[in-house]
Design a protein around this motif. Structure first.
Motif, PDB file in Angstrom:
ATOM      1  N   THR A   4     -28.386 -55.656  36.832  1.00 10.59           N
ATOM      2  CA  THR A   4     -29.479 -56.181  37.087  1.00 10.59           C
ATOM      3  C   THR A   4     -29.980 -56.840  36.027  1.00 10.59           C
ATOM      4  O   THR A   4     -30.082 -56.446  34.748  1.00 10.59           O
ATOM      5  CB  THR A   4     -30.658 -55.114  37.507  1.00 10.59           C
ATOM      6  OG1 THR A   4     -29.941 -54.318  38.402  1.00 10.59           O
ATOM      7  CG2 THR A   4     -31.759 -55.771  37.863  1.00 10.59           C
ATOM      8  N   GLU A   6     -33.319 -59.112  34.287  1.00  9.21           N
ATOM      9  CA  GLU A   6     -35.149 -59.057  34.627  1.00  9.21           C
ATOM     10  C   GLU A   6     -35.297 -60.510  34.142  1.00  9.21           C
ATOM     11  O   GLU A   6     -34.861 -60.641  32.902  1.00  9.21           O
ATOM     12  CB  GLU A   6     -35.473 -58.043  34.215  1.00  9.21           C
ATOM     13  CG  GLU A   6     -37.007 -58.022  34.336  1.00  9.21           C
ATOM     14  CD  GLU A   6     -37.612 -56.860  33.814  1.00  9.21           C
ATOM     15  OE1 GLU A   6     -37.072 -56.162  33.095  1.00  9.21           O
ATOM     16  OE2 GLU A   6     -38.823 -56.314  34.260  1.00  9.21           O
ATOM     17  N   ASP A  17     -36.639 -59.010  39.356  1.00  7.83           N
ATOM     18  CA  ASP A  17     -35.500 -58.578  39.039  1.00  7.83           C
ATOM     19  C   ASP A  17     -34.339 -59.386  39.897  1.00  7.83           C
ATOM     20  O   ASP A  17     -34.788 -59.663  40.879  1.00  7.83           O
ATOM     21  CB  ASP A  17     -35.109 -57.060  39.318  1.00  7.83           C
ATOM     22  CG  ASP A  17     -35.723 -56.205  38.392  1.00  7.83           C
ATOM     23  OD1 ASP A  17     -36.144 -56.476  37.320  1.00  7.83           O
ATOM     24  OD2 ASP A  17     -36.314 -55.249  38.811  1.00  7.83           O
ATOM     25  N   PHE A  19     -30.296 -59.273  40.923  1.00  5.47           N
ATOM     26  CA  PHE A  19     -28.771 -58.926  40.773  1.00  5.47           C
ATOM     27  C   PHE A  19     -27.745 -60.050  40.438  1.00  5.47           C
ATOM     28  O   PHE A  19     -27.833 -61.268  41.191  1.00  5.47           O
ATOM     29  CB  PHE A  19     -28.124 -58.154  42.014  1.00  5.47           C
ATOM     30  CG  PHE A  19     -28.969 -56.919  42.040  1.00  5.47           C
ATOM     31  CD1 PHE A  19     -28.494 -55.708  41.302  1.00  5.47           C
ATOM     32  CD2 PHE A  19     -29.802 -56.610  43.192  1.00  5.47           C
ATOM     33  CE1 PHE A  19     -29.024 -54.648  41.414  1.00  5.47           C
ATOM     34  CE2 PHE A  19     -30.542 -55.548  43.170  1.00  5.47           C
ATOM     35  CZ  PHE A  19     -30.292 -54.360  42.406  1.00  5.47           C
TER      36      PHE A  19
END
Ligand SMILES: [Zn+2]
Length: 84
Positions: A4, A6, A17, A19
């Motif tokens: 993840t 940010e 966030d 992925f």
């Protein structure tokens, strides 16, 4: 495992966030305002290394203050240099 990432926008300060795979190109523009995004690294364990280093600095200074307060409460014996 999908890390993840940010992001924080330099302009509007929004954070979100995303992925992404390691070799995915990082996002560069804020979807809201088009401002420059900075990628923060989130380990998902609550420990976030911020580019600014604010957290590390805060932690260190608060630890330092705590120690300083403890020193005041129970002062250690003065470390006078041993002179002959
Ligand atoms: Zn923005």
């Amino acid at each position: 495992m999908m890390p993840t990432y940010e992001y924080e926008c330099d302009k509007c300060k929004c954070r979100f966030d995303r992925f992404q795979y390691m070799n995915d190109p990082p996002l560069e523009k804020c979807p809201d305002c088009g401002g420059h995004l900075r990628r923060l690294i989130s380990g998902g364990g609550g420990l976030i290394f911020r580019g600014s280093g604010f957290y590390a600095t805060d932690y260190r200074s608060s630890e330092y203050k705590k120690k300083a307060a403890e020193d005041k409460k129970s002062p250690a014996p003065a470390k006078a240099p041993v002179a002959d």
